[in-house]
Design a protein around this motif. Sequence first.
Motif, PDB file in Angstrom:
ATOM      1  N   GLU A 130      -0.791   4.496  -1.465  1.00  0.00           N
ATOM      2  CA  GLU A 130      -0.614   5.994   0.023  1.00  0.00           C
ATOM      3  C   GLU A 130      -0.092   7.029  -0.369  1.00  0.00           C
ATOM      4  N   ASN A 131       1.388   6.849  -0.968  1.00  0.00           N
ATOM      5  CA  ASN A 131       2.170   8.028  -1.446  1.00  0.00           C
ATOM      6  C   ASN A 131       1.184   8.794  -1.990  1.00  0.00           C
ATOM      7  N   LEU A 132       0.536   8.019  -3.049  1.00  0.00           N
ATOM      8  CA  LEU A 132      -0.169   8.986  -4.749  1.00  0.00           C
ATOM      9  C   LEU A 132      -1.502   9.692  -3.943  1.00  0.00           C
ATOM     10  N   GLY A 133      -1.592   9.237  -2.887  1.00  0.00           N
ATOM     11  CA  GLY A 133      -2.983  10.286  -2.365  1.00  0.00           C
ATOM     12  C   GLY A 133      -4.127   8.816  -2.936  1.00  0.00           C
ATOM     13  N   ILE A 134      -4.496   8.457  -2.963  1.00  0.00           N
ATOM     14  CA  ILE A 134      -5.562   7.201  -3.400  1.00  0.00           C
ATOM     15  C   ILE A 134      -6.152   7.030  -2.097  1.00  0.00           C
ATOM     16  N   PRO A 135      -7.536   7.212  -2.643  1.00  0.00           N
ATOM     17  CA  PRO A 135      -8.683   7.597  -1.533  1.00  0.00           C
ATOM     18  C   PRO A 135      -8.542   5.754  -0.740  1.00  0.00           C
ATOM     19  N   PRO A 136      -8.836   5.290   0.759  1.00  0.00           N
ATOM     20  CA  PRO A 136      -8.469   4.469   0.709  1.00  0.00           C
ATOM     21  C   PRO A 136      -8.798   2.617   0.225  1.00  0.00           C
ATOM     22  N   CYS A 169       7.363   6.866  -5.085  1.00  0.00           N
ATOM     23  CA  CYS A 169       6.683   8.361  -5.169  1.00  0.00           C
ATOM     24  C   CYS A 169       6.689   9.275  -3.862  1.00  0.00           C
ATOM     25  N   GLY A 226       0.046  14.984   1.750  1.00  0.00           N
ATOM     26  CA  GLY A 226      -1.057  14.600   0.091  1.00  0.00           C
ATOM     27  C   GLY A 226      -0.993  12.897   0.355  1.00  0.00           C
ATOM     28  N   ARG A 227      -0.857  12.427   1.283  1.00  0.00           N
ATOM     29  CA  ARG A 227      -0.560  10.904   1.738  1.00  0.00           C
ATOM     30  C   ARG A 227      -1.929  10.306   2.100  1.00  0.00           C
ATOM     31  N   THR A 228      -2.237   9.289   1.550  1.00  0.00           N
ATOM     32  CA  THR A 228      -3.552   8.535   2.403  1.00  0.00           C
ATOM     33  C   THR A 228      -3.234   7.690   2.788  1.00  0.00           C
ATOM     34  N   LYS A 229      -4.029   6.945   3.657  1.00  0.00           N
ATOM     35  CA  LYS A 229      -3.581   5.841   4.035  1.00  0.00           C
ATOM     36  C   LYS A 229      -4.079   4.702   3.777  1.00  0.00           C
ATOM     37  N   MET A 230      -4.492   3.066   3.940  1.00  0.00           N
ATOM     38  CA  MET A 230      -5.109   2.237   3.625  1.00  0.00           C
ATOM     39  C   MET A 230      -6.123   2.098   4.562  1.00  0.00           C
ATOM     40  N   ALA A 285       0.729  -1.715   0.144  1.00  0.00           N
ATOM     41  CA  ALA A 285      -0.138   0.082  -0.018  1.00  0.00           C
ATOM     42  C   ALA A 285       0.540   1.250   0.021  1.00  0.00           C
ATOM     43  N   ILE A 327      -7.273   1.759  -2.883  1.00  0.00           N
ATOM     44  CA  ILE A 327      -5.995   1.373  -2.268  1.00  0.00           C
ATOM     45  C   ILE A 327      -6.174  -0.102  -1.740  1.00  0.00           C
ATOM     46  N   ARG A 328      -6.622  -0.300  -0.770  1.00  0.00           N
ATOM     47  CA  ARG A 328      -7.502  -2.103  -0.606  1.00  0.00           C
ATOM     48  C   ARG A 328      -7.230  -2.853  -1.473  1.00  0.00           C
ATOM     49  N   VAL A 339      -4.642  -3.352  -3.677  1.00  0.00           N
ATOM     50  CA  VAL A 339      -3.181  -3.714  -2.792  1.00  0.00           C
ATOM     51  C   VAL A 339      -3.954  -5.892  -3.099  1.00  0.00           C
TER      52      VAL A 339
END
Lengths: 287, 273
Positions: A118-124, B228, B234-238, A114, A127-128, A131
């Motif tokens: 996560e670094n690309l700022g994709i919605p959680p 990246c 601008g970081r998101t979390k899974m 992930a 990402i799930r 992954v």
Amino acid sequence: MTDYLISVKDLSFTYPESEDAHREHPVLNHISLDIERGSFVCILGHNGSGKSTLAKLLNMILTPTSGQILIDGKDITDPQMTEEDIFEVRRSIGLVFQNPDNQLVATVVEEDVAFGPENLGIPPAEIRERVDNALRAVGMTEYAGHSPHQLSGGQKQRVAIAGLIAMLPKCIIFDESTAMLDPQGRKEVMNTIGMLNREKGITVLHITHNMDEAVAADRVIVINEGEIYLDGTPRQVFSEIDKLNAAGLDVPQVTALFAELRQCGFGLPADILSEEEGAELLASALT
Amino acid sequence: MLKDITLGQFFPGKSILHRLDPRMKIVLSILYIVVIFLCKNLAAFAFITLFTAAMVVLSGISLRTILKGIKPLIFILAFTAIYNLFFYGGDRLLVKLGFIEIYYEGAMYAVAMVVRIVCLLVGSSVLLTYTTSPIMLTDGLERLLSPLSKLKLPVHEFSMMMTIALRFIPTLIEETDKIMNAQKARGSDFSSGSLVRRAKALIPILIPLFISSFRRAGDLAVAMECRCYRGGNGRTKMTQLHLSFRDFAMLFVILLCGAAVLLINRFVPGFSL
């Protein structure tokens, strides 16, 4: 017109401020090459030939001294590149390194996969999904909750590959990613690479020392002393045994065997790559 | 040998304490510590001891583990008890042996202090370290402190450093093992001789370990950049943390416990600190 994902034009690179005088000469010397979209290209060369430098130039870890690199038609050597553009290049050109331990960041496999998204700022939620898909693609789903140090070298490399797949790259560069693995791990990783290329259509640039791995590629490029030395299909390249030896490279064992047989005066072809093929030819020659 | 080192003190499990939101657990631990310090009389200490015992039962951690955790503190506990017992003055003399005088207040104070330290240790480890994986703890801390990043405190960077440290501890242990074996194969001896000698024998292990760590750090930095990484912006979390009913239930229980302690302090007679 052929569709090129990567176009390198007259590229040169010299490490700046290097202390040893002998490194003053360019690592890459006026290289031009085009990589077709969806192809599987192997780059060969002995240590210090500049092949790893080329990989780092392609995803903007290094900046070329002169020349031009086009990725998907976009000039990445343009000084006007914004930070966003740079990250877009790094997203689309993934890089897998040699040491599997030194590229995993998180303490849990799925968290590591992930990391990129996560670094690309994709919605959680997305990402799930990415992954899970990436882990399935490399066959590591059952290890999602493991910690990286519980995995074998080949498994770690597959996790690293999953980490890149989750960023949906166009091309993955393997920088001697099989060099530190045992034969089993090497096989796992090579199978994964082949699958990515065939099924996902990801362009693969595989930098290696191992001649047998190069046989599987569509195209083999040999870099020597910072210049393109040989370029063609595996058959074409490996039939140039003398040239390869002069560059400090070996050929696959079968090819070498056939070359020696030819020298002894047997009328055998020079472009044998696989052991099965060789065995059949020998059998028919003997009868 | 080095492989036996356990990382942190985490014991995986499925108890309600394991499943609490890490942010809530950090808050609960702080509240719990406050409650311990609110205790003023013996009844209150008895109450908090019971409460702590209840948490231990709830966590499903074995008593042996808990006792093992207290063991290193025995010296401090003994010192605290003896110090308070002998040197705390008062007006109800219990025993007089030559120049040693033990007062009732001193004895009570000694008990109270020992109970306080034990509860502090057992309670906070059951709430936090025994039941929260280090990665959850880091995550919880990062999110709890994230408002501080507005004050330009590098909260994300600290948590990233923690994560990487946790990630590389097993790798470095493995590497130390490898280097030690390599040095042993060349005849070095780590287990005999004086302390100074043994410490000196470690130098040929530490230097290669240091150098390889720097190399690893360099490699990792490039690998992170390739993926990246550009800091916390601008970081998101899974994984998303959600406060659920049980989190608020536990918060309510701790607050209730605090209120009970205050009431006991006020209305139950007896020795008071």
